[in-house]
Motif scaffolding. Structure first.
Motif, PDB file in Angstrom:
ATOM      1  N   LYS A 120       0.843  -1.195   0.000  1.00  0.00           N
ATOM      2  CA  LYS A 120       0.000   0.000   0.000  1.00  0.00           C
ATOM      3  C   LYS A 120       0.870   1.232   0.000  1.00  0.00           C
ATOM      4  O   LYS A 120       1.777   1.371   0.826  1.00  0.00           O
ATOM      5  CB  LYS A 120      -0.903   0.029   1.239  1.00  0.00           C
TER       6      LYS A 120
ATOM      7  N   PHE B  37       0.652   5.537  -0.055  1.00  0.00           N
ATOM      8  CA  PHE B  37      -0.156   6.758   0.014  1.00  0.00           C
ATOM      9  C   PHE B  37       0.684   7.829  -0.659  1.00  0.00           C
ATOM     10  O   PHE B  37       1.639   8.311  -0.065  1.00  0.00           O
ATOM     11  CB  PHE B  37      -0.433   7.155   1.459  1.00  0.00           C
TER      12      PHE B  37
ATOM     13  N   ARG C 139      -6.404  -2.999   7.750  1.00  0.00           N
ATOM     14  CA  ARG C 139      -7.481  -2.402   6.950  1.00  0.00           C
ATOM     15  C   ARG C 139      -7.565  -3.048   5.573  1.00  0.00           C
ATOM     16  O   ARG C 139      -8.662  -3.246   5.043  1.00  0.00           O
ATOM     17  CB  ARG C 139      -7.250  -0.906   6.782  1.00  0.00           C
TER      18      ARG C 139
ATOM     19  N   ILE D   1     -11.261  -2.702   3.919  1.00  0.00           N
ATOM     20  CA  ILE D   1     -11.677  -1.308   4.132  1.00  0.00           C
ATOM     21  C   ILE D   1     -10.909  -0.395   3.188  1.00  0.00           C
ATOM     22  O   ILE D   1     -11.444   0.589   2.699  1.00  0.00           O
ATOM     23  CB  ILE D   1     -11.466  -0.925   5.609  1.00  0.00           C
ATOM     24  N   ILE D   2      -9.644  -0.697   2.955  1.00  0.00           N
ATOM     25  CA  ILE D   2      -8.920   0.036   1.921  1.00  0.00           C
ATOM     26  C   ILE D   2      -8.342  -0.978   0.937  1.00  0.00           C
ATOM     27  O   ILE D   2      -8.112  -2.140   1.285  1.00  0.00           O
ATOM     28  CB  ILE D   2      -7.806   0.959   2.490  1.00  0.00           C
ATOM     29  N   ALA D   3      -8.147  -0.521  -0.294  1.00  0.00           N
ATOM     30  CA  ALA D   3      -7.682  -1.433  -1.340  1.00  0.00           C
ATOM     31  C   ALA D   3      -6.158  -1.398  -1.409  1.00  0.00           C
ATOM     32  O   ALA D   3      -5.561  -0.345  -1.245  1.00  0.00           O
ATOM     33  CB  ALA D   3      -8.271  -1.007  -2.676  1.00  0.00           C
TER      34      ALA D   3
ATOM     35  N   PRO E 249     -15.685  -7.209  -0.388  1.00  0.00           N
ATOM     36  CA  PRO E 249     -15.550  -6.835   1.022  1.00  0.00           C
ATOM     37  C   PRO E 249     -16.724  -7.302   1.886  1.00  0.00           C
ATOM     38  O   PRO E 249     -16.513  -7.814   2.987  1.00  0.00           O
ATOM     39  CB  PRO E 249     -15.448  -5.305   0.987  1.00  0.00           C
ATOM     40  N   GLU E 250     -17.945  -7.190   1.345  1.00  0.00           N
ATOM     41  CA  GLU E 250     -19.094  -7.519   2.200  1.00  0.00           C
ATOM     42  C   GLU E 250     -19.135  -9.000   2.554  1.00  0.00           C
ATOM     43  O   GLU E 250     -19.552  -9.360   3.655  1.00  0.00           O
ATOM     44  CB  GLU E 250     -20.407  -7.096   1.543  1.00  0.00           C
TER      45      GLU E 250
ATOM     46  N   HIS F 197     -16.705  -9.486   5.222  1.00  0.00           N
ATOM     47  CA  HIS F 197     -17.190  -8.935   6.492  1.00  0.00           C
ATOM     48  C   HIS F 197     -18.100  -9.887   7.247  1.00  0.00           C
ATOM     49  O   HIS F 197     -18.202  -9.815   8.470  1.00  0.00           O
ATOM     50  CB  HIS F 197     -17.893  -7.599   6.253  1.00  0.00           C
ATOM     51  N   GLU F 198     -18.769 -10.781   6.505  1.00  0.00           N
ATOM     52  CA  GLU F 198     -19.628 -11.752   7.190  1.00  0.00           C
ATOM     53  C   GLU F 198     -18.820 -12.668   8.104  1.00  0.00           C
ATOM     54  O   GLU F 198     -19.304 -13.122   9.132  1.00  0.00           O
ATOM     55  CB  GLU F 198     -20.397 -12.616   6.171  1.00  0.00           C
TER      56      GLU F 198
ATOM     57  N   PHE G 209     -13.522  -7.006  13.034  1.00  0.00           N
ATOM     58  CA  PHE G 209     -12.382  -6.095  12.959  1.00  0.00           C
ATOM     59  C   PHE G 209     -12.481  -5.069  14.077  1.00  0.00           C
ATOM     60  O   PHE G 209     -13.369  -4.223  14.073  1.00  0.00           O
ATOM     61  CB  PHE G 209     -12.373  -5.401  11.586  1.00  0.00           C
TER      62      PHE G 209
ATOM     63  N   THR H 290     -11.238  -1.913  15.309  1.00  0.00           N
ATOM     64  CA  THR H 290     -10.473  -0.831  14.693  1.00  0.00           C
ATOM     65  C   THR H 290      -9.607  -0.127  15.729  1.00  0.00           C
ATOM     66  O   THR H 290      -9.827  -0.249  16.921  1.00  0.00           O
ATOM     67  CB  THR H 290     -11.414   0.169  14.002  1.00  0.00           C
TER      68      THR H 290
ATOM     69  N   SER I  27      -9.255   3.058  16.587  1.00  0.00           N
ATOM     70  CA  SER I  27      -9.954   3.959  17.516  1.00  0.00           C
ATOM     71  C   SER I  27     -11.448   3.759  17.347  1.00  0.00           C
ATOM     72  O   SER I  27     -12.106   4.472  16.613  1.00  0.00           O
ATOM     73  CB  SER I  27      -9.572   5.411  17.257  1.00  0.00           C
TER      74      SER I  27
ATOM     75  N   GLY J  46     -15.348   3.799  17.757  1.00  0.00           N
ATOM     76  CA  GLY J  46     -16.280   4.775  18.303  1.00  0.00           C
ATOM     77  C   GLY J  46     -17.693   4.235  18.395  1.00  0.00           C
ATOM     78  O   GLY J  46     -18.019   3.204  17.810  1.00  0.00           O
TER      79      GLY J  46
ATOM     80  N   PHE K 248     -26.791  -5.809  10.985  1.00  0.00           N
ATOM     81  CA  PHE K 248     -26.263  -5.816   9.613  1.00  0.00           C
ATOM     82  C   PHE K 248     -25.878  -7.216   9.152  1.00  0.00           C
ATOM     83  O   PHE K 248     -25.580  -7.430   7.986  1.00  0.00           O
ATOM     84  CB  PHE K 248     -25.046  -4.894   9.498  1.00  0.00           C
TER      85      PHE K 248
ATOM     86  N   ARG L 225     -31.075  -4.071   6.245  1.00  0.00           N
ATOM     87  CA  ARG L 225     -29.936  -3.215   6.579  1.00  0.00           C
ATOM     88  C   ARG L 225     -30.281  -1.737   6.408  1.00  0.00           C
ATOM     89  O   ARG L 225     -29.894  -0.906   7.218  1.00  0.00           O
ATOM     90  CB  ARG L 225     -28.727  -3.603   5.729  1.00  0.00           C
TER      91      ARG L 225
ATOM     92  N   SER M   8     -17.690  10.734  15.920  1.00  0.00           N
ATOM     93  CA  SER M   8     -17.737   9.648  16.899  1.00  0.00           C
ATOM     94  C   SER M   8     -16.926   8.438  16.441  1.00  0.00           C
ATOM     95  O   SER M   8     -16.846   7.450  17.141  1.00  0.00           O
ATOM     96  CB  SER M   8     -19.194   9.241  17.151  1.00  0.00           C
ATOM     97  N   ARG M   9     -16.299   8.525  15.278  1.00  0.00           N
ATOM     98  CA  ARG M   9     -15.454   7.448  14.763  1.00  0.00           C
ATOM     99  C   ARG M   9     -16.202   6.124  14.649  1.00  0.00           C
ATOM    100  O   ARG M   9     -15.716   5.063  15.025  1.00  0.00           O
ATOM    101  CB  ARG M   9     -14.237   7.236  15.659  1.00  0.00           C
TER     102      ARG M   9
ATOM    103  N   GLU N  31     -12.541   3.635   1.199  1.00  0.00           N
ATOM    104  CA  GLU N  31     -11.168   4.084   1.324  1.00  0.00           C
ATOM    105  C   GLU N  31     -11.077   5.568   1.633  1.00  0.00           C
ATOM    106  O   GLU N  31     -10.356   5.987   2.517  1.00  0.00           O
ATOM    107  CB  GLU N  31     -10.407   3.776   0.036  1.00  0.00           C
TER     108      GLU N  31
END
Ligand code: ATP
Ligand code: MG
Lengths: 310, 251
Positions: A14, A16, A50, A55-57, A74-75, A78-79, A83, A85, A87, A89, A106, B4, B97-98, B244
């Protein structure tokens, strides 16, 4: 099943802009394993997790998680993953219960209320279920965040610094929980700065700094990085024994340390050990203790990271 | 999929219920707009000489009719503002709220998340707007303006409220999403979101000057134009809302 690989990456990278965050990471994690991702700040641990969590490619390379590519599906990934994360929230004006039920709903085939109540109980938060998350302490929020990733009982967990900000007792409880999850068959990839935690929890540790520097069991990492020396403590003077040992072909190095301790490097630290003991006894040495000179994992880690720096 | 989306809608509503000020906003602003429109329709014909508006306006009744005609566009403001405020607050709150990253780690699709947010803002917005329109008309009849009102409750009026209004409130929402994806806090998002009200003011201005007559066909075309803009912008919004960019750029 033991050798069944559930997470694998090939040349996963990856960038940036100009900055390379993760460079050609290739690893395979087997089912039921806990692998610790250890690396300094900015090493790319969060970025790696991630990418694995879809979440990111990635900029290059690919990952396979539970048989699927997180970048393209991704979905579906996710099943089957949870994850935690870096931080995490919550909706602070709503209750812990409502927050969890929201996330649980979900997932297909999950009864949101039941799952929320079950995980609140598991993380010891049942009595605060109806309180607003805004009233929770940092440690309670971290536990709630862990409850959130367990709602759909995933078989694969990505945990980004799970014990960050927890007091020693809470951190210990959480480590016990992580171990119990492994016992239930979860595969866990966790990032941490805490070396003793990595050592305690992980079957293998990946030392990582943009590139993968080493991946092995904690013990093997120490041994690979440092030669295994033996410390022999004697009841009296070390000089006669030292002189005798220096004549032996299988002793690569021997020196005295402090009063009554010999530090010896053998050609083979296991099979040469009995010979070493009898030679010292022969030379009149009275042995109190023979043990391996264990260097902490921290030293192995720092030396790996510094090698990379220079 | 529906489960959903509804999950998102219900959560948004739970959040609104936990913030009484947003409910206040939902009720108070429309009431002020309705009261203002009623007040103008009542006071202006009473104190203003109709002749100043030109030869077509001959008496107080004609003047009132002129003012009442503005009402359909006035009503447009209500759902637009409500959708807008909820959109920006809803997304800024996720950022602050992240909760976005944990949310994106669940099987929810980006478009489902956006659809849920759209419905959660647009449904109450439209319900409130329709209720306001009904309230206005009911009070108007009670005040004896029946003859003037019946001449504005035309096909244009219904196209306006049932088609143009949803199209405009959707536009308002999408711009709110785009605005808040660029904003650093709720205040900045709100400032950006206010920009949305301008096209509506533009429409009102066009209506007031009387340069363009809003016939059913024109209202229909205008609605379709708004819907087309909606679709184009929605694509942009979904892209901006890509996993992303949210996680790595929404700081
Ligand atoms: N969105 C982004 N844009 C630009 N650079 C980024 C972005 N995210 C991460 N980076 C860079 O990628 C590198 C790796 O970051 P990452 O967050 O993965 O590190 P980390 O190992 O998790 O660090 P820490 O231990 O501090 O959490 C850093 O140099 C960081 O500055
Ligand atoms: Mg990190």
């Amino acid at each position: 099943m033991i050798d069944h690989v559930v997470i694998s990456t090939e040349g996963l990278s990856k960038r940036f802009g100009d900055r390379v965050a993760v460079d050609a990471l290739t690893v395979a994690v087997r089912a039921g394993e806990i692998v610790g991702l250890l690396g300094p700040n900015g090493a790319g641990k969060t970025t790696t997790l991630r990418m694995l969590a879809g979440i990111i490619a990635p900029s290059a390379g690919r990952a396979v998680v539970d048989g699927r590519n997180p970048a393209s599906e991704p979905e579906r990934v996710h099943e089957s993953i949870g994850f935690l994360t870096e931080s995490p929230g919550f909706y602070e004006r709503l209750s812990a219960e409502r927050n969890l039920a929201y996330f649980a709903a979900f997932y297909e085939g999950v009864d949101a209320q039941v799952a929320a109540a079950r995980e609140l109980a598991r993380l010891g938060l049942a009595d605060r279920a109806r309180d607003k998350v805004g009233t929770f302490s940092k440690g309670m929020k971290q536990r709630l965040a862990l409850a959130r990733v367990l709602l759909h009982e995933p078989r694969i967990l990505f945990l980004d610094e799970p014990t960050a900000g927890l007091d020693p007792e809470a951190a210990r409880n959480l480590r016990e929980l992580i171990v119990s999850l492994r016992e239930r068959g979860c595969t866990i990839l966790l990032s941490t700065h805490n070396l003793s935690e990595a050592e305690e929890l992980s079957d293998r540790i990946a030392v990582f700094r943009t590139r993968l520097l080493a991946i092995d069991t904690p013990k093997a990492l120490r041994e690979r990085q440092f030669e295994r020396r033996l410390r022999v403590r004697l009841a009296d003077g070390v000089e006669p024994s030292l002189a005798a040992l220096r004549e032996e072909p299988y002793v690569r190095e021997a020196r005295a340390e402090g009063d009554g301790v010999l530090v010896v490097l053998l050609a083979d630290p296991d099979s040469d050990r009995p010979r070493l003991v009898s030679r010292i006894v022969q030379a009149g040495g009275r042995i109190l203790e023979v043990r391996e000179d264990e260097r902490p994992l921290e030293d192995a880690y720092l030396s790996l990271v510094r090698e990379e720096e220079s | 999929m529906r489960r959903r989306i509804w999950n998102v809608v219900r959560m948004e509503w739970a959040g609104m219920a936990a913030t009484p000020s947003s409910l206040l906003f939902l009720v108070v602003i429309p009431l002020i707009l309705v009261a203002q429109a009623l007040f103008l329709s009542w006071i202006v014909p009473r104190f203003v000489n109709p002749a100043i508006l030109g030869p077509t306006v001959t008496d107080a009744g004609a003047l009132r009719l002129l003012i009442l005609r503005q009402f359909p566009f006035f009503v447009l403001l209500i759902p637009a503002m409500v959708a807008n405020v909820f959109a920006t607050l809803g997304i800024v709150e996720e950022k602050v709220s992240r909760t976005l990253e944990p949310l994106l780690a669940t099987p929810v699709r980006t478009w489902e998340l956006l659809a849920g947010k759209i419905l959660s803002g647009a449904l109450p917005g439209l319900v409130v707007a329709w209720a306001s329109a009904a309230l206005f008309v009911a009070i108007g009849y009670a005040l004896g303006w029946g003859s003037q009102l019946s001449s504005i409750l035309t096909a244009t009026f219904f196209l306006d409220t049932l088609l143009l209004m949803p199209a405009v409130s959707l536009l308002s929402f999408i711009l709110g999403v785009i605005g808040s994806s660029r904003a650093r806090d709720a205040k900045e998002a709100q400032n950006l979101a206010v920009l949305v009200i301008f096209p509506i003011f533009g429409l009102i201005a066009v209506q007031v000057t009387g340069l363009v007559q809003f016939t059913p066909v024109r209202t229909l075309l205008l609605s379709l134009a708004f819907l087309a803009v909606d679709v184009i912008l929605l694509r942009g919004a979904v892209r901006l809302f890509g996993r992303e960019s949210i996680v790595t750029r929404w700081k």
